[in-house]
Every structure is written in structure tokens, then in C-alpha cells.
Design an enzyme around this catalytic site. Sequence first.
Site, short mmCIF file in Angstrom:
data_model
loop_
_atom_site.label_atom_id
_atom_site.label_comp_id
_atom_site.label_asym_id
_atom_site.label_seq_id
_atom_site.Cartn_x
_atom_site.Cartn_y
_atom_site.Cartn_z
CB SER A 131 -14.85 10.04 -25.32
OG SER A 131 -15.37 10.15 -24.03
CD GLU A 171 -19.42 4.26 -37.69
OE1 GLU A 171 -18.58 5.14 -37.60
OE2 GLU A 171 -20.54 4.44 -38.24
CE LYS A 193 -13.51 3.39 -29.33
NZ LYS A 193 -12.14 3.84 -29.26
CG ASP A 224 -6.18 1.91 -31.20
OD1 ASP A 224 -6.39 2.99 -30.63
OD2 ASP A 224 -5.52 0.99 -30.70
CD GLU A 238 -9.47 7.56 -34.27
OE1 GLU A 238 -10.43 8.37 -34.29
OE2 GLU A 238 -8.99 7.08 -33.22
CE1 TYR A 262 -14.87 9.47 -35.53
CE2 TYR A 262 -13.21 7.96 -36.35
CZ TYR A 262 -13.61 8.92 -35.45
OH TYR A 262 -12.75 9.35 -34.50
CE LYS A 281 -20.25 6.72 -34.93
NZ LYS A 281 -19.45 7.19 -36.06
CE LYS A 323 -11.31 0.27 -25.67
NZ LYS A 323 -10.47 1.40 -25.86
CB CYS A 367 28.59 -8.23 -19.60
SG CYS A 367 28.30 -8.95 -21.22
CB CYS A 417 32.52 -10.29 -21.68
SG CYS A 417 31.99 -8.61 -21.28
CB CYS A 465 28.29 -5.01 -21.86
SG CYS A 465 29.99 -5.63 -21.87
CB CYS A 482 31.60 -7.84 -24.98
SG CYS A 482 30.03 -8.60 -24.54
S1 IVH Z 1 -17.81 8.40 -33.28
C1 IVH Z 1 -19.65 11.53 -30.29
N1 IVH Z 1 -16.82 6.45 -34.73
O1 IVH Z 1 -13.14 6.57 -30.54
C2 IVH Z 1 -18.87 10.36 -30.74
N2 IVH Z 1 -15.46 7.34 -32.99
O2 IVH Z 1 -14.13 7.07 -27.52
C3 IVH Z 1 -18.02 10.60 -31.89
N3 IVH Z 1 -13.21 6.32 -32.88
O3 IVH Z 1 -12.61 9.93 -29.84
C4 IVH Z 1 -17.09 9.50 -32.19
N4 IVH Z 1 -13.48 4.93 -34.56
O4 IVH Z 1 -11.30 8.94 -31.77
C5 IVH Z 1 -16.60 7.30 -33.70
N5 IVH Z 1 -16.08 4.74 -36.14
C6 IVH Z 1 -15.86 5.59 -35.12
C7 IVH Z 1 -14.63 5.61 -34.42
C8 IVH Z 1 -14.47 6.50 -33.35
C9 IVH Z 1 -12.63 5.37 -33.62
C10 IVH Z 1 -12.55 6.98 -31.72
C11 IVH Z 1 -12.62 8.48 -31.74
C12 IVH Z 1 -13.27 8.87 -30.45
C13 IVH Z 1 -13.17 7.63 -29.63
C14 IVH Z 1 -14.41 7.52 -28.77
#
Ligand code: IVH
Length: 680
Positions: free
Chosen positions: A80, A110, A112, A114, A170, A222, A285, A309, A404, A407, A422, A428
Site C-alpha cells: 500500500s 495522478e 487516487k 477509490d 482499481e 495505474y 510517484k 488524501k 410508533c 399511531c 410498527c 397506521c
Molecule cells: S499505486 C506500490 N496509484 O490506493 C503502490 N494506487 O494505498 C501501488 N490506488 O492499494 C499503488 N489509485 O488500491 C496507486 N493512481 C493510483 C491509485 C492507487 C488508487 C489505491 C490502490 C492501493 C491504495 C494504496
Amino acid sequence: MSEGDRIIELRELLHRYNNLYYVQNAPVISDIEFDGLMHELMDLEARHPELYDPNSPTQRVGSDLSKGFRQAEHRYPMLSLDNTYSEQEVRDFFQRVSGLLNEPFEICCELKYDGLSISLIYEDGKLVQAVTRGDGVKGDIVTDNVRTIKSVPLVLQKGAWPRSFEIRGEVLMPWTSFEKLNAERERQEESLFANPRNAASGTLKLLNPQEVARRQLDSYLYYLLGEQLPFDGHYENMMEAARWGFKVSEHMKKCTTIGEVLDYIDYWDTERRNLPVATDGIVLKVNSLRQQRNLGFKAKSPRWAIAYKFQAERQVTRLNSVSFQVGRTGAVTPVANLDPVQLSGTVVKRATLHNADIIKGLDLHIGDMVYVEKGGEIIPKITGVDMDSRSLLMGDPVRFADVCPECGTRLIRYEGEAIYYCPNSISCPPQIKGRIEHFVGRRAMNIDGLGTETIDQFYQAGLIKDIADLYTLKAIDISRLEGLGEKSAVNIVRGIENSRNVPFERVLFAIGIRFVGETVAKILARAFKSMEALENATVEELTAVNEIGGKIAQSIVAFFRDERSRELVSRLKEYGLQMEVAGQEGQGGSDILAGKTIVISGVFNHHSRDEYKELIERHGGKNAGSISARTSFVLAGDNMGPAKREKAQELGVKLMSESEFLELINEKPTIISNELLLPF
Ligand code: IVH
């Protein structure tokens, strides 16, 4: 051209059109033409099972085979990222990288996304495996489900890709699919997904790829891994991957100064609201793979990347009171009344507290300063209490209602459920009005001109106390009510009149049996054909129908066991509503298949396999699970397995196509079942 060559040509064409539509957003042919080619391919593949290919475009609809997930170890552990919420820590990251590298570098910024991370393995340009993150070392193999995601290429497009590589990204559920899915679940009274991430993850873990396909997931890739990647730059590799057919974000940006990085963060902090999918931050990155290798990894995360974040959109405000709302099913929802506060562009005055367990978990007191968030950014919810601002003069604890609020009936809680109900469904008022509202709804009886207020007026004036009373309404009585002239009165009565033609399946949905939503109503209508048959059905008979579980079956039996429901239904029948499936579908059978033992195999266009089983029985035949010398014929759909085909040939058992069979039992294919079976 031979049929085999045509299959190959069609597969290539459909992969390309699919990429243009789902990845590049630039379709070049119409949906009808696309469907036409897809059908041609399906037909040809059915005739040539020896040319089966798991990556054929036809495989995206998902098969209905269920199996548990096997697990696979990741070639490279799925790590992560370090998270931060502060601009200062982003500056620190930039400084640290700069100090460690001691040479010029680029940062790729880039979004992130979700959703949930996925690892895809390609060999010779073909998708061979998709695995979830799992514990980072091994994850679930979800290849069949991932194949249904239209933006994931099954076969790569143009370019020179490494023979074997892994790409990570993702899996997401776009906001529109998420809202559609939740609205549907609400109608079916199923629990809602809190946000698109949970929905995507719940969907990808389903054992039924057909259902996965229906829910329309999307993807963004990604991270490319492998021995022989085309470039040293991560950004450049991703652009190349986009050419191969992957969906890669078009919002990636290479930056060389911290100022540019912070501008990117600032811009997307607000602009992300206009994206079709959920994002929760920015990933930074180091762009060069060589430099990434130099920086290396810590125990759980790389030194060459960090995630910034976004602050969850949250506000603090005062809880003034809690009220309890009663819905059409009697479910009681606690609602927090708040000091108005601005949240993601709207003023929030009320927020849901979901149920009694949530109230208890939050230890809520009147007067508390509470945190409000937009849950999945639709309905605001209370996520916590600011304990620091609680004074000694704390207000009363919030208690769930015993009775309720509408009623006065004592509330009940079903075993294993978090919701209070209820039980006074008959008298009711909000339950009665809610049922009428549901009954007249667009997807139910579709009666125009009857909104919440009008229904309330009718109810207050004593004109209606249940859904059947609608059919006794006279224009003259309506026109006497405030704000309802002669014209609208006549229109309402005309609308009610016309609703007598609404097909049975929608009547069944409209009468509001618990857990009988639109889809279930359709299934029941097709299986039982009439209200009478359904009234007399037992739990066993109901659960014998595919997709009808114990909960639904019990609810139907309980509904019809109640004298009052039976009377209501009989009044509706008297008023001329459709109480059975119209036309051919409702007609009885014949003995045309008497003495015949039939095996069903493959996928069908006009009816489901279960319906074919039923049709066989209705026409006097017997169903069998496997081919033997006693089999009279095999009803063969598309994609019949090669083993079955061989067995049939070996024993000289005839294969009958779907259309031949329908002709035999004298049924013309109906458009409706076609629609049901082919949602795409
Ligand atoms: S790079 C070694 N790029 O965020 C790192 N992760 O906490 C490889 N995620 O588990 C991840 N968008 O599910 C990367 N543009 C993005 C991302 C991304 C979402 C998620 C991914 C990862 C978590 C990292």
C-alpha cells in the site's frame, strides 16, 4: 470465408469496438450494429464449440455458473502507500526524494481512485488471470467476474506488449451505476451500499458473474509490472498501456517542482466532484523506474510514492432533536434534526441515523455537537460526536422510540434485524399512504396526478383508506378538494381507469408484498402465471423457483395468509385489474412431449433454463440432468459444452435448437423474455 475465420474476424472487430466505446469513449458503430455482430458471433460459436475462447467478447455477459474463489499468490506483493492529509508532509516527501536521489527527477501526479485494487496478468496479449489484493501476498482469483468489466481488455489492441506482464489498477463502480443499484436495492428492501467502493467490492466477490455484468463496473489501471517494460518512465509506460487497450486516467501529470504538485492537488480537491467515479486523494510517484529502484521499499510501502488524501467532507453542527419516520413497510428510521450547516454545496438540516444500534454506538445526547458527512455523498449521516465540546450540562441521551410516533402501536424488532417496525400495517397512516404512493408509482400502476400531497388530501378527506379504494373514486368528489379542479379530477380518474390494463407482473409489484420488488415480481409472474396460483403456493413451491429464496417465500405466504390481504386482492380483481399473465404465456400446456426425456444444455435467448424445464413439464415431457441412451433429445442452447456434445453424438442423441423446440411446442418467442435474458 469459413465460419472459423469469420469467428476470428468478429472477435477482433468486437474487441476493437468495445475498446472504442468503453475505453476511448468514441463509438464508431451504433448499438444495434454492435448487437447484430455480437449475435452473429454467438450463433457461430454455438455451432463451433471447438473454437471456444474464454476471452471471446461473448464471454463478457458472464456465465451463471457459481463457484467459490480459488486463491493465487501475487508475483510481486501488493503493497500500500503511505498516506498523508497534510501539505507539509507532501513537501517533506518531495525534499526527501530530492535528497536521496541527488539528481533531477519528475513526479507523476495522478488521482487516487477509490475502489478496490486488482492485479491483471496478461500473456501473449490475453487476459489470463485477475486477482484481488487479498492480504497483499495472495488474493482471490476473480477472472470470470473481471471479464465482465467492459473497460478491461480481454485481448490487447495494437502495440508491442511484453509477452508476459502484470498490470494493476482499481475496479470501480461509477456514481451512476451505484445510484441505480442502491435505488433498486431500496425498492427491494435490501440493505444499501454505503459507498461505491463497498458496492464494487461486494460486486466483484459475487459468485454469479452474470449479476456482476449487470452491475456495470469500470476500471482504471495505474501500475505496470514486468521484466521488459517499454520505457523507463512510469507515465510513458501507462500511455503505452493505454494504446494496448487499457483504461488509463487522462488526468495524469508529470511535475518537476513542488509548486506544480501542490497546484495539481488544489485543482483536483474541488474538480474531482465532476468525475464519474469516486476518488479519495492524489498519488505522487517518482516517474523513473530506475530512480524508483534506487529509492526502494520500506516494509509495507514504497519510498518512491505517497498518497495525499482529501479531507472527507465533514462538518460539525448541533443535534437539536431526533424524530422517527415511518415508511410504507412500517420500518422506523431515526432522523437527526440539526442546526443548518453547509456541506458539499448544499445546506444540511437533517441526517439519517440509520437504526437503534447506530444511535447506541454513537452514545448520542441531545445538544451534542456532531460530525455530519455525506455517506456515499448522497444522504448525509452522523459519523461521530465531538466529545470535547460536551459540557457537564449534557442533554438527555437519545433513546429509540418504543411506540410508533404516528399511531402509538408498540414497535417490534425481528430477530437478527437492526430495524424496528410498527406492526400496525392496516391502520397506521404513513404506512397506508406509503402503500398507495407505491401502488400508483411509475414502475407500478403508473397512475399520473397522484403525488404525496394529493394522496394525503384524499386520505384526510376519507376518500381512500387502501389501494382498492382508488377504483371507487369519483371525479366529482375529487374536484371538491382544494386545488383540484374538474380537469385534474377527470384526468386522475381516467388514469386510474387505464391502470386496469397494467400487466400482471406490475400489479404484483404494486400491491407491495415485502421483498417483492420489480425483478422478483417478474420472476413470480412468469413462474406462477396468476395471482390465484401464487395465493395457493407453499414455501416449498416458491423456493423451487430459481432466485426465490426463503425470505421472499415466507413473506409471500404470510401476506396471503392474512385474511385482509386476500380481501384486498379480491377487491382489486373485482375492479378489473390484471390478475394473470396475458396471452400465450398464461395458456396451459399439451401432451406433445409425453414420453420424452429431455436434457437441457447451454444458454438460451428466449427463456431461462428454468422456464424451459417448466415448459417441458407443461407439455408432458420429463427433464433429465445428463445424457444417456434414454434421452429423447437435447435442447441445445448457445455455448453448449463440448463434452455434452460429444456424448450426444456418441449415443446418437439428437440436438434440438431453441427455435426448433419453440416451434415444436407451438410457442412464438416473446419480446419480453428476450429483453429479460439479454440485458446488454
Ligand atoms: S499505486 C506500490 N496509484 O490506493 C503502490 N494506487 O494505498 C501501488 N490506488 O492499494 C499503488 N489509485 O488500491 C496507486 N493512481 C493510483 C491509485 C492507487 C488508487 C489505491 C490502490 C492501493 C491504495 C494504496
